[in-house]
Design an enzyme around this catalytic site. Structure first.
Site, PDB file in Angstrom:
ATOM      1  N   HIS A  74       0.808  -1.235   0.000  1.00  0.00           N
ATOM      2  CA  HIS A  74       0.000   0.000   0.000  1.00  0.00           C
ATOM      3  C   HIS A  74       0.830   1.268   0.000  1.00  0.00           C
ATOM      4  O   HIS A  74       0.283   2.358  -0.118  1.00  0.00           O
ATOM      5  CB  HIS A  74      -0.935   0.003   1.213  1.00  0.00           C
ATOM      6  CG  HIS A  74      -1.873  -1.157   1.206  1.00  0.00           C
ATOM      7  ND1 HIS A  74      -1.734  -2.229   2.054  1.00  0.00           N
ATOM      8  CD2 HIS A  74      -2.935  -1.437   0.427  1.00  0.00           C
ATOM      9  CE1 HIS A  74      -2.676  -3.102   1.793  1.00  0.00           C
ATOM     10  NE2 HIS A  74      -3.415  -2.662   0.819  1.00  0.00           N
ATOM     11  N   CYS A  96       3.304  -1.353  -4.367  1.00  0.00           N
ATOM     12  CA  CYS A  96       2.856  -1.658  -5.732  1.00  0.00           C
ATOM     13  C   CYS A  96       3.188  -0.473  -6.644  1.00  0.00           C
ATOM     14  O   CYS A  96       2.889   0.678  -6.301  1.00  0.00           O
ATOM     15  CB  CYS A  96       1.352  -1.926  -5.748  1.00  0.00           C
ATOM     16  SG  CYS A  96       0.730  -2.136  -7.429  1.00  0.00           S
ATOM     17  N   HIS A 124      -7.307   4.500   5.330  1.00  0.00           N
ATOM     18  CA  HIS A 124      -6.727   3.364   4.589  1.00  0.00           C
ATOM     19  C   HIS A 124      -5.223   3.599   4.432  1.00  0.00           C
ATOM     20  O   HIS A 124      -4.782   4.731   4.199  1.00  0.00           O
ATOM     21  CB  HIS A 124      -7.399   3.242   3.220  1.00  0.00           C
ATOM     22  CG  HIS A 124      -7.006   1.992   2.486  1.00  0.00           C
ATOM     23  ND1 HIS A 124      -5.812   1.886   1.799  1.00  0.00           N
ATOM     24  CD2 HIS A 124      -7.610   0.790   2.361  1.00  0.00           C
ATOM     25  CE1 HIS A 124      -5.724   0.675   1.268  1.00  0.00           C
ATOM     26  NE2 HIS A 124      -6.808  -0.013   1.594  1.00  0.00           N
ATOM     27  N   GLU A 126      -3.151   3.068   2.105  1.00  0.00           N
ATOM     28  CA  GLU A 126      -2.733   3.719   0.847  1.00  0.00           C
ATOM     29  C   GLU A 126      -3.009   5.224   0.896  1.00  0.00           C
ATOM     30  O   GLU A 126      -2.180   6.028   0.452  1.00  0.00           O
ATOM     31  CB  GLU A 126      -3.471   3.084  -0.338  1.00  0.00           C
ATOM     32  CG  GLU A 126      -3.048   3.691  -1.663  1.00  0.00           C
ATOM     33  CD  GLU A 126      -3.884   3.214  -2.841  1.00  0.00           C
ATOM     34  OE1 GLU A 126      -4.267   2.026  -2.872  1.00  0.00           O
ATOM     35  OE2 GLU A 126      -4.166   4.036  -3.733  1.00  0.00           O
ATOM     36  N   THR A 164      -6.368   3.505  -5.485  1.00  0.00           N
ATOM     37  CA  THR A 164      -6.343   2.532  -6.598  1.00  0.00           C
ATOM     38  C   THR A 164      -7.455   1.492  -6.531  1.00  0.00           C
ATOM     39  O   THR A 164      -7.704   0.814  -7.521  1.00  0.00           O
ATOM     40  CB  THR A 164      -5.005   1.769  -6.598  1.00  0.00           C
ATOM     41  OG1 THR A 164      -4.845   1.155  -5.312  1.00  0.00           O
ATOM     42  CG2 THR A 164      -3.833   2.672  -6.906  1.00  0.00           C
ATOM     43  N   CYS A 194      -6.772   0.754 -10.309  1.00  0.00           N
ATOM     44  CA  CYS A 194      -5.840  -0.129 -11.010  1.00  0.00           C
ATOM     45  C   CYS A 194      -6.574  -1.174 -11.855  1.00  0.00           C
ATOM     46  O   CYS A 194      -7.753  -1.442 -11.658  1.00  0.00           O
ATOM     47  CB  CYS A 194      -4.904  -0.809 -10.009  1.00  0.00           C
ATOM     48  SG  CYS A 194      -5.705  -2.122  -9.100  1.00  0.00           S
ATOM     49  N   SER A 222      -9.934  -5.225   3.449  1.00  0.00           N
ATOM     50  CA  SER A 222      -9.465  -5.161   2.061  1.00  0.00           C
ATOM     51  C   SER A 222     -10.433  -4.311   1.246  1.00  0.00           C
ATOM     52  O   SER A 222     -11.590  -4.698   1.036  1.00  0.00           O
ATOM     53  CB  SER A 222      -9.369  -6.572   1.481  1.00  0.00           C
ATOM     54  OG  SER A 222      -9.371  -6.519   0.074  1.00  0.00           O
ATOM     55  N   SER A 223      -9.961  -3.166   0.791  1.00  0.00           N
ATOM     56  CA  SER A 223     -10.845  -2.237   0.077  1.00  0.00           C
ATOM     57  C   SER A 223     -11.437  -2.887  -1.171  1.00  0.00           C
ATOM     58  O   SER A 223     -12.646  -2.888  -1.371  1.00  0.00           O
ATOM     59  CB  SER A 223     -10.050  -0.980  -0.293  1.00  0.00           C
ATOM     60  OG  SER A 223     -10.822  -0.132  -1.096  1.00  0.00           O
ATOM     61  N   SER A 266      -6.132  -9.523  -2.766  1.00  0.00           N
ATOM     62  CA  SER A 266      -5.140  -9.985  -1.785  1.00  0.00           C
ATOM     63  C   SER A 266      -5.481 -11.360  -1.218  1.00  0.00           C
ATOM     64  O   SER A 266      -4.825 -11.827  -0.285  1.00  0.00           O
ATOM     65  CB  SER A 266      -5.017  -8.951  -0.651  1.00  0.00           C
ATOM     66  OG  SER A 266      -6.287  -8.502  -0.252  1.00  0.00           O
TER      67      SER A 266
HETATM   68  S1  SF4 Z   1      -4.931  -3.985  -6.075  1.00  0.00           S
HETATM   69 FE1  SF4 Z   1      -4.015  -2.793  -7.746  1.00  0.00          FE
HETATM   70  S2  SF4 Z   1      -2.886  -1.135  -6.743  1.00  0.00           S
HETATM   71 FE2  SF4 Z   1      -3.354  -2.686  -5.153  1.00  0.00          FE
HETATM   72  S3  SF4 Z   1      -1.563  -4.021  -5.135  1.00  0.00           S
HETATM   73 FE3  SF4 Z   1      -2.976  -4.907  -6.604  1.00  0.00          FE
HETATM   74  S4  SF4 Z   1      -2.366  -4.079  -8.627  1.00  0.00           S
HETATM   75 FE4  SF4 Z   1      -1.441  -2.797  -7.035  1.00  0.00          FE
END
Ligand code: SF4
Length: 310
Positions: A74, A96, A124, A126, A164, A194, A222-223, A266
């Site tokens: 993040h 990332c 969050h 991130e 993202t 993303c 986890s968003s 994740s």
């Molecule tokens: S969800 Fe998207 S921004 Fe987050 S780690 Fe995975 S690829 Fe990267």
């Protein structure tokens, strides 16, 4: 019961890279090994690394001087990097690259004198990292109501960026509200949400109509996993967000003939497999794998690890 197994689902390129980085760091340095925040927002993943002796911390002060610390997928703010340097920590950056891209945009807009509206979720990891790049030049909004409440002095140059892992639909509604209030607002050249978040949402959107209910493997913090469950609910289908197959309650599936199974970016594939096995044994379920979009993205390990491995 028929299970529709959504593709793409589960690990994205950023999560793969972060987990591989931590595995590699464990091989190279052993324990004690520290990670600032959870390496990825997934309970089974964090528990597996904790069992191997990895320590997850929420403050750099918890890391002993000179020790090794990984930054999670993040990302972190410059203040955390500086604090790590002051403690002479060996830092390995598993952020990332798609999060780093948003940091770079924030730095660029702030340098050019913009005030940045960041669309994201308060607290969050991130968002904390991104806002730390230009704290005085950034305001967080979480929804269109926040946009209506913004008080921006006339003549301010405005730009927006996004977290993202947002809901594509909600983010575009908020961006629409920003553009309606501030027609000259600048934005990123390319979408900040993303590819992995977009593709997993697209798969649920495409397949949810065929299902009576939806199971999303992923953790509560986890968003992107939460957004998948919300998307299914918004389409009128009951959706459950669970970490492991043990949480499945057979009562959820009374009269359900088709269940859509997906996983946040994740969530590891073995928890998906265990969930399918449980549904097979409970309901004699069959599995139909459906590919909505192919993914072929990968990210290299952090430089710090590849240099050391030579
Ligand atoms: S969800 Fe998207 S921004 Fe987050 S780690 Fe995975 S690829 Fe990267």
């Amino acid at each position: 019961m028929k299970i529709i197994l959504a593709n793409p689902r589960g690990f994205c390129a950023g999560v793969n890279m972060a987990i591989e980085s931590l595995e590699r760091a464990l091989q190279l340095f052993g324990t004690p090994l520290y990670v600032y925040h959870e390496i990825v927002h997934n309970r089974p993943v964090v528990e597996r690394f904790s069992a191997k002796g990895v320590e997850f911390v929420d403050s750099i002060d918890e890391v002993p001087r000179g020790a090794t610390v990984l930054y999670s997928a993040h990302g972190v703010s410059p203040a955390i990097r500086n604090a790590a340097q002051e403690r002479s920590l060996r830092a390995i950056d598993a952020t990332c690259p798609l999060v780093t891209k948003v940091h770079v945009e924030a730095i660029k807009f702030a340098r050019e004198g913009y005030h940045i509206i960041l669309i994201g979720h308060e607290g969050h990891d991130e968002v904390l990292g991104t806002m730390g790049e230009a704290p005085e030049a950034m305001t967080l909004v979480q929804d269109a109501a926040d946009v209506a409440r913004l008080e921006i002095p006339p003549g301010t140059k405005l730009a927006y960026l996004t977290q993202t892992t947002l809901s594509v639909d909600e983010a575009s509604e908020i961006i629409g509200a920003l553009r309606a209030r501030f027609p000259d607002i600048a934005g990123p050249k390319k979408e900040d949400i993303c590819y992995a978040t977009q593709n997993r949402q697209e798969a649920v959107k495409t397949l949810v109509g065929e299902a009576d209910s939806v199971i999303v493997l992923g953790s509560r913090n986890s968003s992107n996993s939460n957004r998948l469950a919300e998307l299914a609910c918004a389409k009128g289908k009951p959706a459950r967000l669970i970490d492991t197959a043990a949480e499945l309650d057979p009562a959820w599936f009374q009269g359900h003939e088709t269940v859509l199974v997906t996983a946040g970016a994740s969530a590891p594939e073995d928890v998906v497999e265990a969930c399918i096995e449980r549904l097979k044994s409970l309901f004699n379920a069959t599995v139909e794998s459906r590919v909505v979009r192919e993914e072929n993205v990968s990210f290299p390990l952090p430089r710090e690890l590849t240099v050391l491995a030579r």
